[in-house]
Write a protein that holds these residues in place. Structure first.
Motif, short mmCIF file in Angstrom:
data_model
loop_
_atom_site.label_atom_id
_atom_site.label_comp_id
_atom_site.label_asym_id
_atom_site.label_seq_id
_atom_site.Cartn_x
_atom_site.Cartn_y
_atom_site.Cartn_z
N TYR A 95 -10.58 26.72 -31.15
CA TYR A 95 -11.38 25.75 -30.40
C TYR A 95 -12.71 25.46 -31.11
O TYR A 95 -13.11 24.31 -31.28
N LEU A 96 -13.39 26.54 -31.52
CA LEU A 96 -14.67 26.36 -32.21
C LEU A 96 -14.50 25.58 -33.51
O LEU A 96 -15.32 24.73 -33.86
N LYS A 97 -13.41 25.86 -34.20
CA LYS A 97 -13.17 25.21 -35.50
C LYS A 97 -12.78 23.74 -35.33
O LYS A 97 -13.29 22.86 -36.01
N GLN A 98 -11.87 23.49 -34.39
CA GLN A 98 -11.34 22.12 -34.23
C GLN A 98 -12.30 21.21 -33.45
O GLN A 98 -12.13 20.00 -33.46
N SER A 99 -13.29 21.79 -32.79
CA SER A 99 -14.23 20.96 -32.04
C SER A 99 -15.07 20.08 -32.96
O SER A 99 -15.64 19.08 -32.52
N SER A 100 -15.14 20.43 -34.25
CA SER A 100 -15.92 19.62 -35.19
C SER A 100 -15.13 18.41 -35.71
O SER A 100 -15.69 17.52 -36.33
N CYS A 101 -13.81 18.41 -35.45
CA CYS A 101 -12.97 17.29 -35.92
C CYS A 101 -13.12 16.09 -35.00
O CYS A 101 -13.50 16.21 -33.84
N VAL A 102 -12.77 14.92 -35.54
CA VAL A 102 -12.84 13.70 -34.76
C VAL A 102 -11.54 12.92 -34.92
O VAL A 102 -10.98 12.85 -36.01
N ILE A 103 -11.05 12.39 -33.82
CA ILE A 103 -9.98 11.40 -33.86
C ILE A 103 -10.61 10.10 -33.37
O ILE A 103 -11.02 10.00 -32.22
N VAL A 104 -10.70 9.14 -34.25
CA VAL A 104 -11.49 7.93 -33.98
C VAL A 104 -10.89 7.11 -32.86
O VAL A 104 -11.60 6.65 -31.96
N ASP A 105 -9.59 6.92 -32.87
CA ASP A 105 -8.95 6.08 -31.86
C ASP A 105 -8.76 6.84 -30.55
O ASP A 105 -8.17 7.93 -30.54
N ALA A 106 -9.23 6.30 -29.45
CA ALA A 106 -9.19 6.99 -28.15
C ALA A 106 -7.76 7.27 -27.70
O ALA A 106 -7.46 8.37 -27.21
N LYS A 107 -6.89 6.32 -27.88
CA LYS A 107 -5.49 6.49 -27.45
C LYS A 107 -4.82 7.59 -28.27
O LYS A 107 -4.13 8.47 -27.72
N LEU A 108 -5.02 7.55 -29.56
CA LEU A 108 -4.44 8.57 -30.43
C LEU A 108 -5.04 9.94 -30.12
O LEU A 108 -4.33 10.97 -30.11
N ARG A 109 -6.34 9.98 -29.83
CA ARG A 109 -7.02 11.23 -29.48
C ARG A 109 -6.41 11.85 -28.23
O ARG A 109 -6.10 13.04 -28.20
N ASP A 110 -6.19 11.04 -27.21
CA ASP A 110 -5.61 11.55 -25.97
C ASP A 110 -4.17 12.02 -26.18
O ASP A 110 -3.75 13.03 -25.62
N GLU A 111 -3.42 11.26 -26.97
CA GLU A 111 -2.03 11.63 -27.23
C GLU A 111 -1.95 12.98 -27.93
O GLU A 111 -1.07 13.81 -27.61
N LEU A 112 -2.85 13.22 -28.88
CA LEU A 112 -2.82 14.48 -29.61
C LEU A 112 -3.22 15.65 -28.71
O LEU A 112 -2.61 16.73 -28.74
N LYS A 113 -4.20 15.44 -27.85
CA LYS A 113 -4.61 16.51 -26.92
C LYS A 113 -3.50 16.83 -25.93
O LYS A 113 -3.25 17.99 -25.61
N VAL A 114 -2.83 15.80 -25.44
CA VAL A 114 -1.71 16.01 -24.51
C VAL A 114 -0.59 16.79 -25.19
O VAL A 114 0.01 17.69 -24.60
N SER A 115 -0.32 16.44 -26.46
CA SER A 115 0.75 17.12 -27.20
C SER A 115 0.43 18.60 -27.38
O SER A 115 1.31 19.46 -27.20
N ILE A 116 -0.82 18.91 -27.71
CA ILE A 116 -1.22 20.32 -27.87
C ILE A 116 -1.13 21.05 -26.53
O ILE A 116 -0.62 22.18 -26.44
N ALA A 117 -1.62 20.39 -25.49
CA ALA A 117 -1.62 21.01 -24.15
C ALA A 117 -0.19 21.30 -23.68
O ALA A 117 0.08 22.35 -23.07
N LYS A 118 0.75 20.41 -23.93
CA LYS A 118 2.13 20.62 -23.49
C LYS A 118 2.77 21.83 -24.16
O LYS A 118 3.63 22.49 -23.57
N LYS A 119 2.34 22.12 -25.35
CA LYS A 119 2.90 23.28 -26.05
C LYS A 119 2.19 24.57 -25.64
O LYS A 119 2.81 25.63 -25.55
N LEU A 120 0.89 24.47 -25.40
CA LEU A 120 0.09 25.68 -25.21
C LEU A 120 -0.04 26.10 -23.75
O LEU A 120 0.17 27.29 -23.40
N VAL A 121 -0.36 25.18 -22.88
CA VAL A 121 -0.68 25.53 -21.49
C VAL A 121 0.51 26.16 -20.75
O VAL A 121 0.36 27.21 -20.10
N PRO A 122 1.72 25.59 -20.80
CA PRO A 122 2.84 26.20 -20.07
C PRO A 122 3.17 27.62 -20.55
O PRO A 122 3.45 28.50 -19.75
N LYS A 123 3.11 27.81 -21.87
CA LYS A 123 3.45 29.13 -22.41
C LYS A 123 2.43 30.17 -21.99
O LYS A 123 2.79 31.30 -21.58
N TYR A 124 1.16 29.81 -22.08
CA TYR A 124 0.14 30.75 -21.66
C TYR A 124 0.18 30.97 -20.15
O TYR A 124 0.00 32.08 -19.65
#
Length: 648
Positions: free
Chosen positions: A553-582
């Motif tokens: 989280y600390l490392k990736q917080s410095s990254c930027v995804i310029v396009d809002a739609k693409l940014r949300d899609e990537l966050k949703v994709s990460i969450a779908k893999k991580l949140v249910p398993k945890y």
């Protein structure tokens, strides 16, 4: 009308007062070159005498030295019926002279006929000049251009048939469907034509040209001046900077369209109409009027083409293409206007300019490709954002796509020769619905330029020390490329297949980023949910997950995804893999550790709050350890994090 032989058609006198020296009247033998009567019926002695009598009665009224002289400024304006009679008398007089020469070249009646003809020609030359000079408004090029379809059976022919109806009937014959201004123009053009035909048939073509050229050339030259077309000195031109030239080119394109399609085209149609009795005379006249004007008009693009052939700046390509397109669009009119040998130099100049512009445009394209290859800028966005080269390249290429017609015309003559196999495997030009539009060469070349750029983009991504940041960089920049193609004319040129391939490539980069950035976090949890862990093992897993997630989280917080739609899609994709398993792990093992007094220290994250943290990602706002940001303290102090979780 039958044209006069050249020896009679051209003379050397310069004004009506000099008519007495005209060779047609000083040498009786010169009448041997007069054409035969235009009528099939023979011209008899009685007809000759009637013609002489009528001519003496009508023509002498306009002799300044005669007692019966009519002091009227304009015969055609004052009394059109009498003007018709005057023309008829002059033409019958010519036939009578032809008859007399064939019968008795020393006849006193021939001398009388010569004198009458001299008076008649002087009058017609004066009338021709007056009509030209007093009807500039009715003979402006735009009006003449509008008369391009005037029939040879117009009021002009009515004039020749000696119709005795009044002027209203003449105007009616000129065309009931046209406006009053056009009617006036048609009438004036008819008057000029009948005078020119008469003078040419009597051997006075040169006098017509002199009067006509004097006035019409001044109108053409004045028209170009008003359009802002001035003769440019080469020495001054080379000192001009590009900003000044851009403005000049922009103005020239607007002026050239009017100059060619209205001014010169209208002048050509008018000249053809007035001198329809002699193509040779008409061509000679128009040559003297328009040749210099044509050269001056196309001098600027020629100078620009010569300059850019030596100084190649790829950003100037758009003005060069504007020039090329403007001249190409005007070419059909240019061919029509300058369609005979004496004006071939103007067409040669235009074709030479087009060729030089083509070469300069192609050179600019090659220079642009070279610029991409040679770009060595080391400046990269620390958060993996869109590179400056991406913006400038796609802006340039998308602007090129707006000139697909021009580029296809040029690039068809300069097909790609480098790495064609690579390009063929990478790109297939789309089949356009419009069969009349062949943009294949343009499509292929623009696809090649983008491929060259994407290769450079891959090279730049390797400059990042962090592989995750490399993929973020590729995601942002490729998305910018794809979005530019989708939202511009490039979409039509590159096609849906190109978009599909590159959207798939974009998803591939995003997936590789997820693997590189979040695999350790996912790997900190048990691979199989069926595995049973002891309290100690569960405690270790919670600690390992906390450390892995906090680090990512600390490392990736410095990254930027310029396009809002693409940014949300990537966050949703990460969450779908991580949140249910945890969440599954959390629900299974948290009860086992509830008795532990340090439960808040051990279990720092609740499943519901992981998404809150993920929502902070990709805005390019780094959260560093020890900072005052609440997320920083949460991740470095589990107990504080527990308090934040409750607040969420």
């Amino acid at each position: 009308m039958v044209k006069m032989a050249k020896s009679v058609t051209f003379s050397t006198f310069s004004s009506p007062s000099n008519l007495s020296s005209h060779p047609s009247f000083t040498s009786l033998a010169s009448f041997n070159s007069l054409p035969a009567s235009p009528l099939n019926q023979p011209f008899s002695q009685s007809m000759m005498e009637e013609a002489l009598e009528a001519a003496e009665s009508i023509i002498k009224k306009w002799d300044p030295n005669s007692q019966s002289y009519t002091k009227i400024i304009s015969l055609f304006r004052h009394n059109r019926k009498e003007a018709k009679e005057f023309i008829r008398c002059v033409r019958d007089l010519r036939r009578a002279m032809h008859f007399l020469v064939s019968q008795d070249s020393k006849s006193d009646k021939l001398v009388l006929a010569q004198n009458l003809m001299q008076i008649g020609m002087s009058m017609l030359e004066k009338e021709f000049f007056q009509i030209l000079s007093s009807n500039r408004d009715h003979l402006d090029p735009e009006s003449a251009s509008g008369q391009s379809t005037i029939s040879s059976n117009s009021e002009f022919e009515v004039f020749m048939e000696y119709d005795d109806d009044d002027d209203d009937e003449e105007l009616k014959k000129a065309g009931e469907s046209i406006s009053q201004v056009e009617k006036a123009s048609a009438l004036v053009m008819s008057d000029l034509r009948v005078i020119a035909e008469t003078m040419i048939s009597c051997g006075y073509g040169k006098e017509c040209i002199k009067s006509y050229k004097l006035i019409r050339k001044s109108i053409v030259d004045e028209g170009l001046h008003l359009l802002g077309i001035e003769k440019v000195k080469t020495s001054q031109f080379h000192k001009m900077d590009w900003g000044v030239l851009e403005h000049m080119i922009k103005n020239w394109i607007k002026a050239a369209k009017i100059g060619v399609t209205t001014l010169l085209r209208g002048e050509k149609l008018l000249c053809d109409h007035v001198f329809s009795a002699s193509v040779t005379i008409g061509q000679s006249c128009f040559n003297q009027i328009a040749k210099e004007a044509g050269v001056n008009l196309f001098m600027l693009p020629e100078l620009v083409a010569n300059k850019e052939k030596k100084q190649h700046h790829h950003e100037r390509i758009f003005k060069l293409m504007d020039l090329y397109a403007a001249i190409s669009d005007l070419w059909p009119d240019i061919e029509m206007i300058f369609n005979f040998d004496s004006l071939a130099s103007v067409k040669t100049l235009v074709l030479s300019t087009l060729k030089k512009l083509k070469d300069s445009i192609h050179t600019c394209l090659k220079e642009f490709e070279t610029t991409i290859h040679k770009d060595s800028s080391k400046e990269l966005s620390p958060e993996g954002g869109v590179h400056k080269l991406t913006r400038t390249t796609m802006s340039f290429v998308s602007s090129l796509s707006e000139y697909s017609r021009v580029l296809s015309e040029i690039l068809t003559e300069h097909p790609l020769k480098t790495n064609t196999r690579l390009l063929e495997s990478y790109f297939t030009a789309p089949i356009l619905e419009d069969e009349h539009v062949n943009n294949h060469a343009c499509s292929v070349h623009l696809a090649w330029l983008i491929l060259v750029f994407l290769c450079k983009l891959d090279t730049k991504s390797e400059s990042y020390n962090d592989v995750c940041l490399s993929y973020i960089f590729l995601v942002n920049n490729l998305h910018f490329v794809v979005d530019t193609v989708r939202s511009t004319h490039l979409k039509n040129l590159l096609g849906d297949d190109w978009l599909t391939k590159h959207e798939a490539k974009l998803r591939s980069y995003a997936e590789k980023y997820e693997v590189a950035a979040w695999t350790n976090v996912l790997g900190s949890l048990p691979a199989k949910t069926s595995t049973k862990l002891s309290p100690g093992e569960a405690t270790t897993c919670f600690k390992r997950f906390h450390a892995a997630f906090a680090g990512a989280y600390l490392k990736q917080s410095s990254c930027v995804i310029v396009d809002a739609k693409l940014r949300d899609e990537l966050k949703v994709s990460i969450a779908k893999k991580l949140v249910p398993k945890y969440g599954e792990f959390y629900q299974k093992y948290l009860p086992m550790l509830r008795q532990d007094r340090n439960i808040e220290m051990l279990v720092s994250f609740k499943p519901d709050n992981l998404e809150n943290y993920l929502s902070d990602l990709f805005h390019g706002t780094p959260i560093l350890s020890g900072s005052s940001h609440p997320a920083s303290s949460s991740l470095t102090s589990p107990s504080c994090f527990s308090i934040r979780c409750v607040k969420h």
